[in-house]
Structure formats: structure tokens, C-alpha cells
Write a protein that holds these residues in place. Sequence first.
Motif, PDB file in Angstrom:
ATOM      1  N   THR A   3       0.820  -1.208   0.000  1.00 30.46           N
ATOM      2  CA  THR A   3       0.000   0.000   0.000  1.00 30.46           C
ATOM      3  C   THR A   3       0.852   1.255   0.000  1.00 30.46           C
ATOM      4  O   THR A   3       0.338   2.342   0.085  1.00 30.46           O
ATOM      5  N   ASP A  57      -8.647   1.482  -4.180  1.00 31.27           N
ATOM      6  CA  ASP A  57      -8.169   1.153  -2.843  1.00 31.27           C
ATOM      7  C   ASP A  57      -9.084   1.790  -1.784  1.00 31.27           C
ATOM      8  O   ASP A  57      -9.494   1.147  -0.817  1.00 31.27           O
ATOM      9  N   GLU A 106      -3.098   5.551 -12.102  1.00 25.43           N
ATOM     10  CA  GLU A 106      -2.678   5.636 -10.701  1.00 25.43           C
ATOM     11  C   GLU A 106      -3.835   6.189  -9.866  1.00 25.43           C
ATOM     12  O   GLU A 106      -4.061   5.757  -8.732  1.00 25.43           O
ATOM     13  N   VAL A 136     -12.688   0.265  -1.732  1.00 26.46           N
ATOM     14  CA  VAL A 136     -12.635  -1.091  -1.160  1.00 26.46           C
ATOM     15  C   VAL A 136     -12.604  -1.006   0.363  1.00 26.46           C
ATOM     16  O   VAL A 136     -13.305  -1.736   1.059  1.00 26.46           O
ATOM     17  N   LEU A 143     -14.461  -4.057   2.443  1.00 29.13           N
ATOM     18  CA  LEU A 143     -14.197  -5.297   1.701  1.00 29.13           C
ATOM     19  C   LEU A 143     -12.867  -5.914   2.114  1.00 29.13           C
ATOM     20  O   LEU A 143     -12.704  -7.130   2.089  1.00 29.13           O
ATOM     21  N   LEU A 144     -11.908  -5.081   2.488  1.00 29.49           N
ATOM     22  CA  LEU A 144     -10.614  -5.570   2.969  1.00 29.49           C
ATOM     23  C   LEU A 144     -10.218  -4.736   4.185  1.00 29.49           C
ATOM     24  O   LEU A 144     -10.587  -3.574   4.296  1.00 29.49           O
ATOM     25  N   TYR A 169      -3.524  -4.482   4.179  1.00 27.46           N
ATOM     26  CA  TYR A 169      -3.528  -5.818   3.601  1.00 27.46           C
ATOM     27  C   TYR A 169      -2.168  -6.125   2.981  1.00 27.46           C
ATOM     28  O   TYR A 169      -1.452  -5.245   2.536  1.00 27.46           O
ATOM     29  N   LEU A 229     -12.714   8.662  -7.393  1.00 26.06           N
ATOM     30  CA  LEU A 229     -11.872   8.968  -8.561  1.00 26.06           C
ATOM     31  C   LEU A 229     -11.798  10.482  -8.786  1.00 26.06           C
ATOM     32  O   LEU A 229     -10.723  11.039  -9.021  1.00 26.06           O
ATOM     33  N   TRP A 283      -6.926   5.916 -10.651  1.00 27.92           N
ATOM     34  CA  TRP A 283      -7.948   4.855 -10.658  1.00 27.92           C
ATOM     35  C   TRP A 283      -7.651   3.843  -9.541  1.00 27.92           C
ATOM     36  O   TRP A 283      -8.547   3.442  -8.793  1.00 27.92           O
ATOM     37  N   VAL A 284      -6.394   3.440  -9.423  1.00 27.67           N
ATOM     38  CA  VAL A 284      -6.020   2.443  -8.402  1.00 27.67           C
ATOM     39  C   VAL A 284      -6.199   3.030  -7.001  1.00 27.67           C
ATOM     40  O   VAL A 284      -6.699   2.349  -6.091  1.00 27.67           O
ATOM     41  N   ALA A 326      -7.282  -3.350 -13.192  1.00 26.85           N
ATOM     42  CA  ALA A 326      -7.805  -2.368 -12.230  1.00 26.85           C
ATOM     43  C   ALA A 326      -9.167  -1.867 -12.696  1.00 26.85           C
ATOM     44  O   ALA A 326     -10.089  -1.689 -11.895  1.00 26.85           O
TER      45      ALA A 326
END
Lengths: 208, 117
Positions: free
Chosen positions: B2, B92, B85, B95, B100-101, B105, B63, B87-88, B41
Motif C-alpha cells: 500500500t 483502494d 494511478e 474497497v 471489503l478488505l 492488507y 476517482l 484509478w487504483v 484495475a
Amino acid sequence: MTSHFEYPSDREAASAAQVRALEKLLIEKGIIAAGTVDKVLGYFESEMTPLNGKKIVARAWSDAEFAQRLVSDTPAAIAELDLPIGMAGAEGEHLAAVANEPGVHNVVICTLCSCFPWPVLGLPPYWYKDPVFRARAAREPRAVLTELGVDLADDTEIRVWDVSGHSRWFVVPQRPAGTDGMSEAELAELVTTESMMGVALVETPARS
Amino acid sequence: MTTTPAPEPVAAPVTTGSQLHPSCVTDRNQPTFDAEWQRRAFGLAVALSEFGHYPWEAFQKELISEIGAWENAPTDSRGRWEYYEHWVAALDKVVHRNGLLEPGYVNPEDREPDPSP
């Protein structure tokens, strides 16, 4: 694939690793299945393409009543056509058409991010997401269009439509002269993605 | 993984002069990804939304926020523009905001081998 911008490899490696980790962990947690991402990508790449937009525009050019319905209730009009199943999902319910006409030219952009009418045009080209394009197209659309080779009469009104999650605009370009008697399939061949974004006109086909 | 990559100096304007959009001369009807991780992604963000883990607007909001932060940052301190970048980073965030995570992580590839026999 062509790389349009230089991209530092360490940043690229970090992003790639992060995406890999996210997908693996979401699969490990059972939130998605191993093949889910490929399935979604496959659907986008095979079904949600500009071929849909081309067919819609060709129908609108061939049927004036359809053209009216397309503008007044875009999802319902599109549902009349034999297009891929699922067009109504994946943001298809928010599709909205605007038609060019004499004296009016429409352009679609997304000022804040990169919203795009995926179901009819596929994924946007890289420059659509570019900060310079997004800012300039909003601020000085006529100058941008001229640079792109779209020369409009001075008294043509340019309408800029900001695509969002709620309104996924696309342009119905004007039918070019010299296309009388062409079939819908022949007309669809003339329509380009750029013309449905409003950054190009549909040209009269060259005489063969 | 991360960690945020260190900002890169801005080397050159992303577009120059009238060569604004070379792709406009042709009808490019294929998705434009420069790398497979960008494609994945994209697919991941759409898949999670399609399967009801968040409304698309939630992703879009992140975004817009990521892109806005880049656009509002001083040009000499922000990295080179790289759409995916953002978008990712948005993926993150969405999520995690949707639980979700867990934060922090670790990529299964990077985990220590299981010490138990």
C-alpha cells in the motif's frame, strides 16, 4: 499496445503490485470469484463497443421517428434495437443522446474524471481523460474543435455536455450528404467513435 | 503493498501544441490500456460495483477526489499525470470504505512463509 506517455517504472511496478494484491485478496476472501474480473472485461471488450453506437446512429439517420425517441428517451429507444444483452446494465440506464443539427454542434466531455457512455462507445481513448483536454474543451471548445479539424461556421452554437454517472451523453452526428439510398449497415460503417463524441464530423463517403 | 510511490518530478507537459489528440484521426474502437494492470484495475472496479459491493457513484466520487487532488497540487510537487494511478488509488479507497478488505492488507505473494509444520 502503444505507450503515449513516459511512465516511471517504479511507480508502474507499485501500481501493478497493488492491483494484483487487491484482486488476489478479494478472491481469497470470497468477495469475487477467480474468473470474475476476466468475465467483466470480456463483456466490455466484446459487447460494449462503438459498434452499438454506430448501429444506433444509422437507425436514427434512417428513421426520423426513432431519432426523436432516441433523444427524448434514450434507453427505451435503444431497447428497440437488437443490441447485446446487458446494455441496460453497466450504466446503460443513464445513456442520453443529443443530436447535432444545422446550427448546433454537440460535444461530450467529462470535466471531473472520465465518465463515458461505455455501452455505446466502449472505453474512452486516453486523451479524453487527459487533464489538458478536459479543461480546454470546457473552456474553449471552439478552439479545441478547430485544432481537431472540426471547422464550424461562426454562428454554429457549440453545446458542451458534461458526462456524469447520471447522464452518459453521446452525440448523434449529422448524416452526411451523398448518402441517399444507403442501407443502415452501410451508414453504420461511416460513423466513427469520435463523431459520436462530437470531436469529428461524419464525412461524405468518397465516390468509388 | 500500500506504500505510495514517491512523487516524480514533472518533466514535460502531457500535451503540446496542436498535436492534442493524435488518436482523433482514426476510429479507435478498442479499450486503451497501456498495461495489463490498468486493464485489471478497470475490470476490478467495475466488477465490484456490478456485483453490488458499492454503487458506481461511490467509486466515481473517489476517482474525482483523487484526480482533483492531483490537479490542485502545485505542479512542482505532484507526480507526472498517470490516469490509472488515480484509478487504483480510488479503488483502494472504495474497497476500504466499504469494508471489503482490512487496512494494511498484504499481498499473498509477499507474505512470510507459514512457520507451522
